[in-house]
Design a protein around this motif. Structure first.
Motif, mmCIF file in Angstrom:
data_model
loop_
_atom_site.group_PDB
_atom_site.id
_atom_site.type_symbol
_atom_site.label_atom_id
_atom_site.label_comp_id
_atom_site.label_asym_id
_atom_site.label_seq_id
_atom_site.Cartn_x
_atom_site.Cartn_y
_atom_site.Cartn_z
ATOM 1 N N THR A 249 0.861 -1.180 0.000
ATOM 2 C CA THR A 249 0.000 0.000 0.000
ATOM 3 C C THR A 249 0.895 1.227 0.000
ATOM 4 O O THR A 249 1.898 1.264 0.715
ATOM 5 N N VAL A 250 0.547 2.207 -0.825
ATOM 6 C CA VAL A 250 1.262 3.480 -0.834
ATOM 7 C C VAL A 250 0.244 4.590 -0.585
ATOM 8 O O VAL A 250 -0.818 4.619 -1.218
ATOM 9 N N LEU A 251 0.566 5.464 0.363
ATOM 10 C CA LEU A 251 -0.314 6.583 0.705
ATOM 11 C C LEU A 251 0.404 7.893 0.382
ATOM 12 O O LEU A 251 1.486 8.162 0.915
ATOM 13 N N TRP A 252 -0.177 8.678 -0.518
ATOM 14 C CA TRP A 252 0.361 9.993 -0.832
ATOM 15 C C TRP A 252 -0.385 11.018 0.014
ATOM 16 O O TRP A 252 -1.607 11.150 -0.105
ATOM 17 N N CYS A 253 0.357 11.693 0.870
ATOM 18 C CA CYS A 253 -0.253 12.569 1.882
ATOM 19 C C CYS A 253 0.207 14.014 1.702
ATOM 20 O O CYS A 253 1.141 14.288 0.941
ATOM 21 N N GLU A 254 -0.413 14.913 2.437
ATOM 22 C CA GLU A 254 -0.052 16.339 2.369
ATOM 23 C C GLU A 254 1.431 16.561 2.643
ATOM 24 O O GLU A 254 2.078 17.389 1.990
ATOM 25 N N ASN A 255 1.962 15.806 3.610
ATOM 26 C CA ASN A 255 3.326 16.085 4.071
ATOM 27 C C ASN A 255 4.366 15.075 3.604
ATOM 28 O O ASN A 255 5.519 15.126 4.028
ATOM 29 N N GLY A 256 3.957 14.148 2.734
ATOM 30 C CA GLY A 256 4.916 13.161 2.254
ATOM 31 C C GLY A 256 4.229 11.907 1.763
ATOM 32 O O GLY A 256 3.017 11.900 1.515
ATOM 33 N N VAL A 257 5.012 10.841 1.624
ATOM 34 C CA VAL A 257 4.476 9.577 1.113
ATOM 35 C C VAL A 257 4.863 8.451 2.073
ATOM 36 O O VAL A 257 5.947 8.481 2.670
ATOM 37 N N MET A 258 3.965 7.487 2.231
ATOM 38 C CA MET A 258 4.247 6.321 3.060
ATOM 39 C C MET A 258 4.148 5.069 2.200
ATOM 40 O O MET A 258 3.145 4.839 1.528
ATOM 41 N N HIS A 259 5.238 4.273 2.217
ATOM 42 C CA HIS A 259 5.283 3.005 1.490
ATOM 43 C C HIS A 259 5.147 1.869 2.510
ATOM 44 O O HIS A 259 5.950 1.779 3.436
ATOM 45 N N ILE A 260 4.158 1.015 2.331
ATOM 46 C CA ILE A 260 3.915 -0.090 3.266
ATOM 47 C C ILE A 260 4.025 -1.409 2.506
ATOM 48 O O ILE A 260 3.300 -1.640 1.538
ATOM 49 N N GLY A 261 4.967 -2.252 2.930
ATOM 50 C CA GLY A 261 5.118 -3.565 2.302
ATOM 51 C C GLY A 261 5.719 -3.538 0.921
ATOM 52 O O GLY A 261 5.551 -4.471 0.143
ATOM 53 N N THR A 262 6.442 -2.466 0.589
ATOM 54 C CA THR A 262 7.060 -2.370 -0.744
ATOM 55 C C THR A 262 8.526 -2.792 -0.730
ATOM 56 O O THR A 262 9.124 -2.967 -1.784
ATOM 57 N N HIS A 263 9.108 -2.934 0.469
ATOM 58 C CA HIS A 263 10.544 -3.227 0.597
ATOM 59 C C HIS A 263 10.713 -4.481 1.460
ATOM 60 O O HIS A 263 10.017 -4.635 2.464
ATOM 61 N N PRO A 264 11.624 -5.395 1.071
ATOM 62 C CA PRO A 264 11.747 -6.664 1.799
ATOM 63 C C PRO A 264 12.245 -6.534 3.242
ATOM 64 O O PRO A 264 11.968 -7.389 4.074
ATOM 65 N N VAL A 265 12.969 -5.460 3.541
ATOM 66 C CA VAL A 265 13.550 -5.290 4.882
ATOM 67 C C VAL A 265 12.843 -4.177 5.664
ATOM 68 O O VAL A 265 12.442 -4.367 6.804
ATOM 69 N N ASP A 266 12.719 -3.019 5.021
ATOM 70 C CA ASP A 266 12.072 -1.875 5.672
ATOM 71 C C ASP A 266 10.584 -1.899 5.314
ATOM 72 O O ASP A 266 10.183 -1.410 4.255
ATOM 73 N N GLN A 267 9.795 -2.500 6.205
ATOM 74 C CA GLN A 267 8.395 -2.745 5.859
ATOM 75 C C GLN A 267 7.556 -1.472 5.757
ATOM 76 O O GLN A 267 6.560 -1.442 5.050
#
Length: 340
Positions: A249-267
């Motif tokens: 899941t990727v969330l594009w927000c007012e203050n930035g972006v959050m990547h969830i479950g897109t990277h094997p180590v940094d979840q």
């Protein structure tokens, strides 16, 4: 206190990999019965964990009088099994999708309320560590408003997972009613509702069978969702991610972006507009190949022990199901469907 007597209806892979071992590991639980039309499957679990084997769930409910039941059957049997269990006075944990239509889901909720028992839907994505971390970050307010999103869940298909392989009920329309959307899409509709603390207002969708041969259940869906807050995004469910599953899941927000479950180590990765980057290693998602505890069975048992209604209630299950049903309606009508 006395242990909670739990029975499992349906002894396929989800029971084998998640429900049964997670109940067995819970000190508050005694597994008393296993029910499956294939008696040998139920007997195998009974021999290993104790309890009795049945082929008929009505007979099992009558004989065993369990305190709680997990319904892990083909989709079309979720409602009749759950209603029968509630009417027998048992708390019910039902696999997703909780039902195949809204009327059945409402009847399940009504049966649980009438009998004073809990009904919980097995929407395990809420309990995955990366999703819990993401919600915690959102609740600090530092991301600001979520403006848009994409959420996706795909794997190679149930033939790799189901105990019956390519002959699985997952591919039979009369048993499954829905394919990838009921299997994976409903997880993401539930996740996005919970993560954003927002409801889906409108759905436009393409839901099709693109590649799985010999079945007419959907193997791919791409949906556009508009939330009540105005946030828009896409939801994708697929059984044809043959090389590498995806639960991101990727969330594009007012203050930035959050990547969830897109990277094997940094979840969870947060990139803020001021240039700072935060990386969180909080534990992986459960996958079909790599099982980690789902937390669902423990949460269900905790509800019973503390007499506290489950957060992932039947009502929540119905709201997440309604999004999926709207997607099918959009595919059929070629229109944007509003959820009341």
């Amino acid at each position: 206190m006395n242990k909670i007597k739990v029975a499992v209806i349906g002894c396929g892979t989800i029971s084998k990999k998640r429900h049964i071992p997670e109940y067995a590991a819970n000190p508050n639980v005694e597994l008393v019965a296993f029910c499956d039309p294939v008696l040998e499957r139920a007997e195998g679990f009974a021999e290993h964990y104790g309890g009795r084997a049945y082929t008929c769930y009505e007979e099992m409910l009558k004989s065993e009088k369990p305190d709680a039941v997990s319904v892990c059957t083909p989709n079309v049997l979720h409602a009749p099994c759950a209603i029968a269990a509630a009417n027998a006075g048992a708390h019910v944990l039902v696999e997703k999708p909780m039902a195949t239509n809204a009327a059945d889901a409402a009847a399940m909720i009504e049966a649980a309320n009438k009998n004073g028992v809990f009904l919980m839907a097995g929407q395990n994505q809420r309990l995955m560590p990366p999703h819990l971390k993401a919600k915690e970050i959102l609740q600090t307010g530092k991301m600001g408003k979520v403006i848009s999103f994409r959420t996706s869940f795909g794997h190679p298909g149930p033939e790799r997972w189901s105990v019956d392989g390519r002959d699985s009920w997952f591919f039979r329309k009369e048993d499954a009613i829905m394919g990838a959307m009921g299997d994976l899409g409903v997880h993401k509709s539930d996740l996005i509702r919970w993560l954003l603390e927002d409801e889906v207002a409108e759905v436009a969708a393409f839901v099709n069978t693109l590649h799985k041969e010999g079945t007419d259940v959907d193997d791919n869906a791409t949906c556009i969702l508009r939330m009540k807050s105005g946030t828009i995004g896409t939801l994708v469910a697929s059984w044809t991610y043959y090389k590498g599953g995806d639960n991101s899941t990727v969330l594009w927000c007012e203050n930035g972006v959050m990547h969830i479950g897109t990277h094997p180590v940094d979840q969870v990765i947060v990139e803020l507009r001021d240039g700072s980057v935060e990386k969180y290693q909080v534990g992986a998602m459960a996958t079909n190949e790599k099982q980690v505890p789902s937390g669902i069975m423990d949460a269900f048992v905790e509800s019973i022990v503390t007499n506290t209604p489950p957060d992932i209630s039947g009502e929540e299950g119905l709201k997440s199901l309604a999004v999926i049903l709207a997607a099918f309606e959009s595919q059929d009508t070629k229109k944007v469907v509003s959820l009341s």
